[in-house]
Design a protein around this motif. Structure first.
Motif, PDB file in Angstrom:
ATOM      1  N   PRO A 137       0.815  -1.220   0.000  1.00 36.65           N
ATOM      2  CA  PRO A 137       0.000   0.000   0.000  1.00 36.65           C
ATOM      3  C   PRO A 137       0.844   1.263   0.000  1.00 36.65           C
ATOM      4  O   PRO A 137       0.368   2.323  -0.415  1.00 36.65           O
ATOM      5  CB  PRO A 137      -0.831  -0.129   1.279  1.00 36.65           C
ATOM      6  CG  PRO A 137      -0.028  -1.040   2.151  1.00 36.65           C
ATOM      7  CD  PRO A 137       0.669  -1.994   1.233  1.00 36.65           C
ATOM      8  N   TYR A 138       2.096   1.156   0.465  1.00 41.57           N
ATOM      9  CA  TYR A 138       2.984   2.322   0.433  1.00 41.57           C
ATOM     10  C   TYR A 138       3.467   2.590  -0.992  1.00 41.57           C
ATOM     11  O   TYR A 138       3.469   3.742  -1.457  1.00 41.57           O
ATOM     12  CB  TYR A 138       4.191   2.089   1.350  1.00 41.57           C
ATOM     13  CG  TYR A 138       3.842   1.884   2.793  1.00 41.57           C
ATOM     14  CD1 TYR A 138       3.500   2.954   3.615  1.00 41.57           C
ATOM     15  CD2 TYR A 138       3.849   0.609   3.353  1.00 41.57           C
ATOM     16  CE1 TYR A 138       3.172   2.766   4.944  1.00 41.57           C
ATOM     17  CE2 TYR A 138       3.527   0.411   4.682  1.00 41.57           C
ATOM     18  CZ  TYR A 138       3.190   1.490   5.474  1.00 41.57           C
ATOM     19  OH  TYR A 138       2.866   1.301   6.790  1.00 41.57           O
ATOM     20  N   LEU A 139       3.843   1.548  -1.710  1.00 43.40           N
ATOM     21  CA  LEU A 139       4.499   1.727  -3.008  1.00 43.40           C
ATOM     22  C   LEU A 139       3.515   1.824  -4.168  1.00 43.40           C
ATOM     23  O   LEU A 139       3.901   2.237  -5.269  1.00 43.40           O
ATOM     24  CB  LEU A 139       5.487   0.578  -3.247  1.00 43.40           C
ATOM     25  CG  LEU A 139       6.562   0.414  -2.162  1.00 43.40           C
ATOM     26  CD1 LEU A 139       7.507  -0.729  -2.519  1.00 43.40           C
ATOM     27  CD2 LEU A 139       7.325   1.716  -1.967  1.00 43.40           C
ATOM     28  N   THR A 140       2.250   1.451  -3.957  1.00 37.34           N
ATOM     29  CA  THR A 140       1.245   1.566  -5.016  1.00 37.34           C
ATOM     30  C   THR A 140       0.509   2.894  -4.983  1.00 37.34           C
ATOM     31  O   THR A 140      -0.340   3.150  -5.832  1.00 37.34           O
ATOM     32  CB  THR A 140       0.216   0.432  -4.898  1.00 37.34           C
ATOM     33  OG1 THR A 140      -0.379   0.491  -3.593  1.00 37.34           O
ATOM     34  CG2 THR A 140       0.871  -0.926  -5.108  1.00 37.34           C
ATOM     35  N   GLY A 141       0.825   3.748  -4.007  1.00 32.18           N
ATOM     36  CA  GLY A 141       0.146   5.039  -3.907  1.00 32.18           C
ATOM     37  C   GLY A 141      -1.103   5.021  -3.055  1.00 32.18           C
ATOM     38  O   GLY A 141      -1.751   6.057  -2.873  1.00 32.18           O
ATOM     39  N   ASP A 186      14.493  -5.059  -1.082  1.00 30.68           N
ATOM     40  CA  ASP A 186      14.303  -3.824  -1.859  1.00 30.68           C
ATOM     41  C   ASP A 186      12.912  -3.252  -1.636  1.00 30.68           C
ATOM     42  O   ASP A 186      12.736  -2.027  -1.589  1.00 30.68           O
ATOM     43  CB  ASP A 186      14.539  -4.095  -3.347  1.00 30.68           C
ATOM     44  CG  ASP A 186      16.004  -4.318  -3.677  1.00 30.68           C
ATOM     45  OD1 ASP A 186      16.867  -3.901  -2.866  1.00 30.68           O
ATOM     46  OD2 ASP A 186      16.296  -4.910  -4.730  1.00 30.68           O
ATOM     47  N   ARG A 187      11.924  -4.122  -1.535  1.00 27.70           N
ATOM     48  CA  ARG A 187      10.571  -3.648  -1.252  1.00 27.70           C
ATOM     49  C   ARG A 187      10.527  -2.979   0.117  1.00 27.70           C
ATOM     50  O   ARG A 187       9.943  -1.897   0.279  1.00 27.70           O
ATOM     51  CB  ARG A 187       9.592  -4.819  -1.297  1.00 27.70           C
ATOM     52  CG  ARG A 187       8.193  -4.497  -0.736  1.00 27.70           C
ATOM     53  CD  ARG A 187       7.405  -5.780  -0.562  1.00 27.70           C
ATOM     54  NE  ARG A 187       6.168  -5.564   0.198  1.00 27.70           N
ATOM     55  CZ  ARG A 187       4.958  -5.861  -0.226  1.00 27.70           C
ATOM     56  NH1 ARG A 187       4.794  -6.393  -1.416  1.00 27.70           N
ATOM     57  NH2 ARG A 187       3.908  -5.662   0.533  1.00 27.70           N
ATOM     58  N   TRP A 194       9.696   5.666   1.396  1.00 26.72           N
ATOM     59  CA  TRP A 194       8.399   6.363   1.316  1.00 26.72           C
ATOM     60  C   TRP A 194       8.158   7.149   2.598  1.00 26.72           C
ATOM     61  O   TRP A 194       7.746   8.321   2.558  1.00 26.72           O
ATOM     62  CB  TRP A 194       7.294   5.331   1.099  1.00 26.72           C
ATOM     63  CG  TRP A 194       5.909   5.890   0.990  1.00 26.72           C
ATOM     64  CD1 TRP A 194       5.232   6.228  -0.139  1.00 26.72           C
ATOM     65  CD2 TRP A 194       5.000   6.182   2.081  1.00 26.72           C
ATOM     66  NE1 TRP A 194       3.979   6.704   0.160  1.00 26.72           N
ATOM     67  CE2 TRP A 194       3.811   6.687   1.523  1.00 26.72           C
ATOM     68  CE3 TRP A 194       5.088   6.052   3.459  1.00 26.72           C
ATOM     69  CZ2 TRP A 194       2.721   7.063   2.298  1.00 26.72           C
ATOM     70  CZ3 TRP A 194       4.002   6.437   4.235  1.00 26.72           C
ATOM     71  CH2 TRP A 194       2.827   6.933   3.664  1.00 26.72           C
ATOM     72  N   ALA A 195       8.391   6.527   3.740  1.00 27.12           N
ATOM     73  CA  ALA A 195       8.190   7.209   5.019  1.00 27.12           C
ATOM     74  C   ALA A 195       9.193   8.337   5.204  1.00 27.12           C
ATOM     75  O   ALA A 195       8.844   9.433   5.680  1.00 27.12           O
ATOM     76  CB  ALA A 195       8.302   6.208   6.166  1.00 27.12           C
ATOM     77  N   ALA A 196      10.450   8.098   4.818  1.00 23.93           N
ATOM     78  CA  ALA A 196      11.501   9.105   4.997  1.00 23.93           C
ATOM     79  C   ALA A 196      11.194  10.356   4.186  1.00 23.93           C
ATOM     80  O   ALA A 196      11.381  11.480   4.672  1.00 23.93           O
ATOM     81  CB  ALA A 196      12.851   8.527   4.592  1.00 23.93           C
ATOM     82  N   PRO A 233      13.594   8.421   8.909  1.00 20.39           N
ATOM     83  CA  PRO A 233      13.151   8.477  10.300  1.00 20.39           C
ATOM     84  C   PRO A 233      14.343   8.661  11.249  1.00 20.39           C
ATOM     85  O   PRO A 233      15.486   8.461  10.867  1.00 20.39           O
ATOM     86  CB  PRO A 233      12.488   7.116  10.516  1.00 20.39           C
ATOM     87  CG  PRO A 233      12.297   6.515   9.161  1.00 20.39           C
ATOM     88  CD  PRO A 233      13.384   7.079   8.337  1.00 20.39           C
ATOM     89  N   ARG A 234      14.028   9.018  12.487  1.00 20.54           N
ATOM     90  CA  ARG A 234      15.066   9.175  13.509  1.00 20.54           C
ATOM     91  C   ARG A 234      14.891   8.194  14.659  1.00 20.54           C
ATOM     92  O   ARG A 234      15.758   8.086  15.525  1.00 20.54           O
ATOM     93  CB  ARG A 234      15.051  10.601  14.098  1.00 20.54           C
ATOM     94  CG  ARG A 234      15.143  11.729  13.115  1.00 20.54           C
ATOM     95  CD  ARG A 234      16.281  11.591  12.122  1.00 20.54           C
ATOM     96  NE  ARG A 234      17.561  11.236  12.671  1.00 20.54           N
ATOM     97  CZ  ARG A 234      18.520  10.605  12.003  1.00 20.54           C
ATOM     98  NH1 ARG A 234      18.309  10.213  10.759  1.00 20.54           N
ATOM     99  NH2 ARG A 234      19.675  10.323  12.566  1.00 20.54           N
TER     100      ARG A 234
END
Length: 544
Positions: A137-141, A186-187, A194-196, A233-234
């Motif tokens: 769901p992150y990489l498909t938009g 890689d995924r 995506w989060a960064a 992220p930190r």
């Protein structure tokens, strides 16, 4: 979609619809209420329940479907991605009616036959062999329109799925007890990127045992590079492996060198062999556990460990012994009240009967064959005394001094204090007040001097320790200097009759070497005078 948007959509669109409810401890009641509201708007609604709080045991599934019949048509057990697609395909030709024959061909379902109302079970769920066939769901938009601020604590990402252990109090292993399935690295790194790019500050790796395989080092390395490149992220939160620490040091080095803050805890649960056997738990070997503690301590990261109150086989004495293990090794224990999860082996009817497990509100375990309700209340009372005395630091240095120089085990002193507060609360009124309220009000009504004078009286009356001795006075003076008080200024220096700082440093040197508990080379009374400098108030408890 948020619930309001979902309901508005039902109003706008006529005809049958399907509502999917993913049930967790924190969502199941909200989901059922939403389903009731949705059903009122759309009588042709079919409601499908999945997730870890959707019951799998036959009796529980039957009761859930009967109790919530108006808003529970199909229960999906186990992984939902493939099963859900098959369920929707089976429903499509007859919606809103259920086709029992079509549903019966799909493993892992429970539903009531629409003709006779009998429970239909379709066998155990099938596991997904290749996780990379599942769209991200992150990489498909799918999540691109979500405000990053909506991720209140962290973005949640799986790198593997499954758990090879079958601890009876947990439904993670019971749901997936087999070898791990892995998402492609890689995924995973793509999802972290995506989060960064959205500046999300923290990531929660949802694996049951992150660090169990060597490739987890590669994930940590990739996360570290992403953090360096994007400034986010930190924070990294993860659950480490249950019985190996082989890869954790390298994982920690990767992310700590990149400036990450790390949130993790080893879930020891108990060190008692009888309890471990009762809950099918295999703990980390003590030497590995303590080596990890030393690794974390040298990196400036104190180790936190989790204990459970209410495990089958556990007694008050075994819980007290667990606290002593943590106190000996300066590992901060977090004691949680055990609750039975709907699909955990502990909730299986035969297991519950075997250990006479009785639960109360929210399925909290109240008693077992080895722990009655009185025992549990004593455990909870001892937990609070331990938190205030040690974790909040009110008696932390005194406890260690009593053990090292007077042979009084820390857990024994805490237990004596608990019993005194319970049986004679008026005997030491300041101590009673503080242990009742310090978690909410980090102060003492008439000053720390009066409080520690009363502690000295407790030492003399209850433990036979000479409160007038110079070493006892030095420890109590150090304790008082470390306590919060409104209006204090820093740095603050106090002279001590004996060098408590050097004494403590000598006594704990082994914890930084191999993690094993050690003792001071000589008693505190043999140390020369010293001083303690309190440099600041990081929690700002002295303001106002």
């Amino acid at each position: 979609e948020r619930p309001g948007e979902c309901l508005a959509e039902l109003v706008r669109r006529p005809g049958p619809a399907v509502l999917l409810c993913s049930n967790y401890l924190w969502s199941i009641d909200h989901n059922l209420e939403l389903a009731r509201r949705a059903k009122a708007l759309c009588p042709e609604l079919v409601v499908i329940h999945g997730g870890p709080s959707t019951p799998k045991y036959e009796g529980d599934a039957a009761r859930f479907l009967a109790e919530h019949r108006a808003v529970a048509d199909v229960l999906v057990q186990g992984e939902g991605e493939v099963a859900l697609c098959r369920v929707l395909e089976a429903l499509a030709p007859s919606l809103p009616a259920l086709d029992p024959a079509a549903l019966a061909a799909i493993p892992g379902l429970s539903f009531l036959d629409p003709e006779d109302g009998h429970l239909v079970r379709t066998g155990g769920p099938e596991r997904i062999a290749d996780l990379d066939v599942l769209a991200s769901p992150y990489l498909t938009g799918e999540f691109d329109d979500i405000d990053p601020a909506a991720f209140h604590f962290a973005v949640s990402i799986e790198t593997t799925r499954g758990c090879p252990y079958g601890c009876t109090f947990c439904d993670w292993g019971s749901a997936t007890l087999a070898r791990l399935r892995k998402f492609d690295v890689d995924r995973v790194l793509g999802e972290l990127t995506w989060a960064a790019r959205r500046g999300i500050a923290a990531v929660q790796l949802c694996d049951a045992n992150f660090g169990i395989t060597a490739r987890d080092i590669d994930v940590a390395h990739g996360l570290a590079e992403i953090g360096r490149a994007h400034g986010a992220p930190r924070i990294l939160a993860f659950t480490p492996p249950k019985n190996t620490t082989r890869h954790l040091s390298r994982i920690l080095d990767e992310v700590l060198d990149a400036g990450f803050l790390v949130s993790t805890a080893i879930s020891l649960q108990t060190t008692d062999e009888a309890t471990l056997a009762a809950v099918d738990r295999s703990n980390i070997a003590t030497e590995h556990y303590l080596a990890l503690a030393a690794d974390l301590r040298r990196r400036g990261l104190p180790l936190t460990g989790d204990l459970l109150i209410g495990l089958p086989g556990q007694t008050y004495e075994s819980y007290r012994a667990d606290l002593q293990f943590f106190l000996d090794h300066q590992i901060s224990p977090r004691s949680w009240s055990l609750r039975t999860l709907p699909n955990a082996p502990m909730n299986e009817p035969g297991y519950r009967e075997r250990f006479r497990i009785r639960t109360g509100p929210d399925n909290i375990v109240l008693s077992t064959s080895t722990m009655d309700e009185t025992d549990r209340r004593r455990m909870l009372a001892l937990r609070k005394v331990q938190v205030v005395a040690d974790q909040y630091g009110v008696l932390a240095h005194l406890l260690r001094f009593l053990q090292w120089d007077h042979g009084l085990a820390m857990a024994t002193v805490l237990d004596r204090l608990r019993a005194t507060l319970d049986e004679a609360p008026g005997r030491y009124p300041l101590v009673t007040w503080l242990f009742a309220h310090f978690d909410l009000h980090p102060t003492v009504p008439v000053g720390w001097g009066a409080f520690y004078a009363e502690v000295g009286r407790f030492l003399a009356d209850e433990l036979g320790v000479d409160r007038g001795a110079s070493d006892v006075g030095a420890v109590l003076a150090a304790q008082a200097a470390l306590m919060p008080l409104p209006g204090r200024s820093f740095p603050y220096e106090v002279a001590l009759a004996h060098d408590v700082v050097a004494y403590h440093r000598d006594a704990t040197a082994g914890l930084y070497e191999d993690g094993r508990a050690s003792t001071p080379p000589r008693p505190l009374a043999a140390y020369p005078p010293g001083h303690l400098v309190v440099t600041g108030d990081p929690l700002e408890l002295c303001r106002g």
